[in-house]
Motif scaffolding. Structure first.
Motif, PDB file in Angstrom:
ATOM      1  N   VAL A   1      38.373  34.661  45.145  1.00 18.69           N
ATOM      2  CA  VAL A   1      38.153  35.981  44.558  1.00 18.69           C
ATOM      3  C   VAL A   1      37.317  36.815  45.522  1.00 18.69           C
ATOM      4  O   VAL A   1      36.635  36.265  46.396  1.00 18.69           O
ATOM      5  N   PRO A   2      37.378  38.156  45.379  1.00 16.01           N
ATOM      6  CA  PRO A   2      38.113  38.918  44.371  1.00 16.01           C
ATOM      7  C   PRO A   2      39.550  39.190  44.787  1.00 16.01           C
ATOM      8  O   PRO A   2      39.885  39.188  45.974  1.00 16.01           O
ATOM      9  N   VAL A   3      40.359  39.445  43.758  1.00 17.36           N
ATOM     10  CA  VAL A   3      41.714  39.969  43.971  1.00 17.36           C
ATOM     11  C   VAL A   3      41.881  41.162  43.028  1.00 17.36           C
ATOM     12  O   VAL A   3      41.543  41.069  41.854  1.00 17.36           O
ATOM     13  N   LEU A   4      42.357  42.260  43.568  1.00 19.11           N
ATOM     14  CA  LEU A   4      42.749  43.409  42.751  1.00 19.11           C
ATOM     15  C   LEU A   4      44.252  43.335  42.552  1.00 19.11           C
ATOM     16  O   LEU A   4      44.994  43.158  43.522  1.00 19.11           O
ATOM     17  N   ILE A   5      44.689  43.447  41.305  1.00 18.67           N
ATOM     18  CA  ILE A   5      46.124  43.511  41.017  1.00 18.67           C
ATOM     19  C   ILE A   5      46.413  44.900  40.465  1.00 18.67           C
ATOM     20  O   ILE A   5      45.893  45.281  39.407  1.00 18.67           O
ATOM     21  N   HIS A   6      47.189  45.655  41.216  1.00 23.28           N
ATOM     22  CA  HIS A   6      47.525  47.032  40.845  1.00 23.28           C
ATOM     23  C   HIS A   6      49.037  47.149  40.762  1.00 23.28           C
ATOM     24  O   HIS A   6      49.742  46.946  41.758  1.00 23.28           O
ATOM     25  N   ASP A   7      49.532  47.459  39.566  1.00 25.57           N
ATOM     26  CA  ASP A   7      50.988  47.511  39.348  1.00 25.57           C
ATOM     27  C   ASP A   7      51.665  46.223  39.811  1.00 25.57           C
ATOM     28  O   ASP A   7      52.697  46.254  40.512  1.00 25.57           O
ATOM     29  N   ASP A   8      51.044  45.097  39.477  1.00 28.21           N
ATOM     30  CA  ASP A   8      51.568  43.753  39.775  1.00 28.21           C
ATOM     31  C   ASP A   8      51.544  43.394  41.265  1.00 28.21           C
ATOM     32  O   ASP A   8      52.129  42.384  41.666  1.00 28.21           O
ATOM     33  N   LYS A   9      50.848  44.205  42.077  1.00 25.60           N
ATOM     34  CA  LYS A   9      50.741  43.907  43.510  1.00 25.60           C
ATOM     35  C   LYS A   9      49.300  43.496  43.820  1.00 25.60           C
ATOM     36  O   LYS A   9      48.361  44.240  43.528  1.00 25.60           O
ATOM     37  N   PRO A  10      49.099  42.311  44.427  1.00 31.46           N
ATOM     38  CA  PRO A  10      47.741  41.844  44.713  1.00 31.46           C
ATOM     39  C   PRO A  10      47.199  42.378  46.036  1.00 31.46           C
ATOM     40  O   PRO A  10      47.926  42.491  47.029  1.00 31.46           O
ATOM     41  N   ILE A  11      45.921  42.722  46.028  1.00 29.68           N
ATOM     42  CA  ILE A  11      45.198  43.113  47.249  1.00 29.68           C
ATOM     43  C   ILE A  11      43.965  42.216  47.321  1.00 29.68           C
ATOM     44  O   ILE A  11      43.250  42.062  46.326  1.00 29.68           O
ATOM     45  N   CYS A  12      43.710  41.626  48.489  1.00 33.92           N
ATOM     46  CA  CYS A  12      42.633  40.648  48.647  1.00 33.92           C
ATOM     47  C   CYS A  12      41.581  41.136  49.650  1.00 33.92           C
ATOM     48  O   CYS A  12      41.843  42.040  50.438  1.00 33.92           O
ATOM     49  N   GLU A  13      40.425  40.477  49.618  1.00 37.09           N
ATOM     50  CA  GLU A  13      39.258  40.741  50.462  1.00 37.09           C
ATOM     51  C   GLU A  13      38.510  41.986  49.975  1.00 37.09           C
ATOM     52  O   GLU A  13      39.071  43.082  49.893  1.00 37.09           O
ATOM     53  N   SER A  14      37.236  41.791  49.662  1.00 39.82           N
ATOM     54  CA  SER A  14      36.471  42.792  48.909  1.00 39.82           C
ATOM     55  C   SER A  14      36.435  44.173  49.554  1.00 39.82           C
ATOM     56  O   SER A  14      36.668  45.183  48.877  1.00 39.82           O
ATOM     57  N   MET A  15      36.147  44.251  50.859  1.00 42.35           N
ATOM     58  CA  MET A  15      36.018  45.573  51.472  1.00 42.35           C
ATOM     59  C   MET A  15      37.376  46.233  51.677  1.00 42.35           C
ATOM     60  O   MET A  15      37.490  47.463  51.638  1.00 42.35           O
ATOM     61  N   ILE A  16      38.405  45.431  51.880  1.00 38.96           N
ATOM     62  CA  ILE A  16      39.768  45.982  51.951  1.00 38.96           C
ATOM     63  C   ILE A  16      40.140  46.574  50.597  1.00 38.96           C
ATOM     64  O   ILE A  16      40.736  47.661  50.514  1.00 38.96           O
ATOM     65  N   ILE A  17      39.759  45.873  49.522  1.00 36.07           N
ATOM     66  CA  ILE A  17      40.035  46.368  48.175  1.00 36.07           C
ATOM     67  C   ILE A  17      39.313  47.690  47.927  1.00 36.07           C
ATOM     68  O   ILE A  17      39.883  48.637  47.379  1.00 36.07           O
TER      69      ILE A  17
END
Length: 231
Positions: free
Chosen positions: A55-71
């Motif tokens: 973690v963390p993972v952001l899921i936006h419209d079923d698409k995952p984005i990883c790594e906190s600062m990238i998120i």
């Protein structure tokens, strides 16, 4: 946007998980927080972050984005109607990214080392943490330009990167019997930390020091293979 269109996979003690949550709060985005268990990884997490499985993972419209600062940067780019998180000036953005990387790669790494170090090694880690805070005090003066936050009038990228560690900083102070944020040595950071923790985007996701301290004891006991401390 519906709450279930945005999800954050995370764990409450994690400073990295705080980052996207603060960013979403700044942007007034409703989201669902899915708490991961400490001793196991959910199928959703393994599917969403098969490379690092963390973690963390952001899921936006079923698409995952990883790594906190990238998120955090993704959130700033997608939800443009809310306050900007990254500075508008390219040079300022570069400086904020530089110090955010320093906080993760150098300063917090030293603070983590301080947890288990003894003797001369402990002193070396402590010196590195204190030296890092002196550098960040200077950086605050330059980045804030006399305003409340590294980002100016509002919380920005570097505020989120560094501020997410404040609860663990307090735990480190308690465990080691030292004062790291000192009014005499880092007056700018002391006032900044107070403002950051009191901000509406932060208050609801900042862990309580005592609760985090108990988790820290549990974590230390687990790493040593001893039974966790009783309340």
């Amino acid at each position: 946007m519906a709450k279930n269109d945005v999800k954050v996979l995370g764990a409450w003690p994690s400073p990295y998980v705080m980052r996207p949550r603060i960013a979403l709060n700044i942007k007034s985005v409703n989201y669902e927080f899915l708490e991961e268990k400490f001793d196991s990884k959910s199928e959703l997490l393994l599917q969403s972050n098969p490379v690092h499985k963390k973690v963390p993972v952001l899921i936006h419209d079923d698409k995952p984005i990883c790594e906190s600062m990238i998120i955090v940067e993704y959130i700033d780019e997608v939800w443009t109607s809310g306050p900007s998180i990254l500075p508008s000036d390219p040079y300022d953005r570069a400086i904020h990214r530089f110090w955010a990387a320093y906080v993760d790669e150098k300063w917090f790494a030293a603070m983590k080392g301080l947890r288990s170090a003894q003797g001369e090694e402990r002193k070396a880690f402590l010196d590195r943490v204190i030296e890092g805070l002196a550098l960040l005090e200077e950086a605050f003066g330059k980045c804030s330009k006399g305003k409340a936050f590294f980002g100016g009038d509002r919380i920005g990228l570097l505020d989120i990167a560094f501020g997410s560690f404040l609860a663990w900083l307090k735990v480190t102070e308690k465990v080691n019997g030292v004062k790291l944020l000192d009014e005499a040595k880092t007056p700018g950071l002391v006032k900044w930390a107070e403002r950051f923790c009191a901000d509406a985007a932060v208050k609801s996701v900042m862990p309580e020091t005592e609760k985090l301290l108990e988790f820290s004891k549990f974590l230390a006991a687990k790493m040593k293979g001893a039974p966790p401390p009783k309340n």
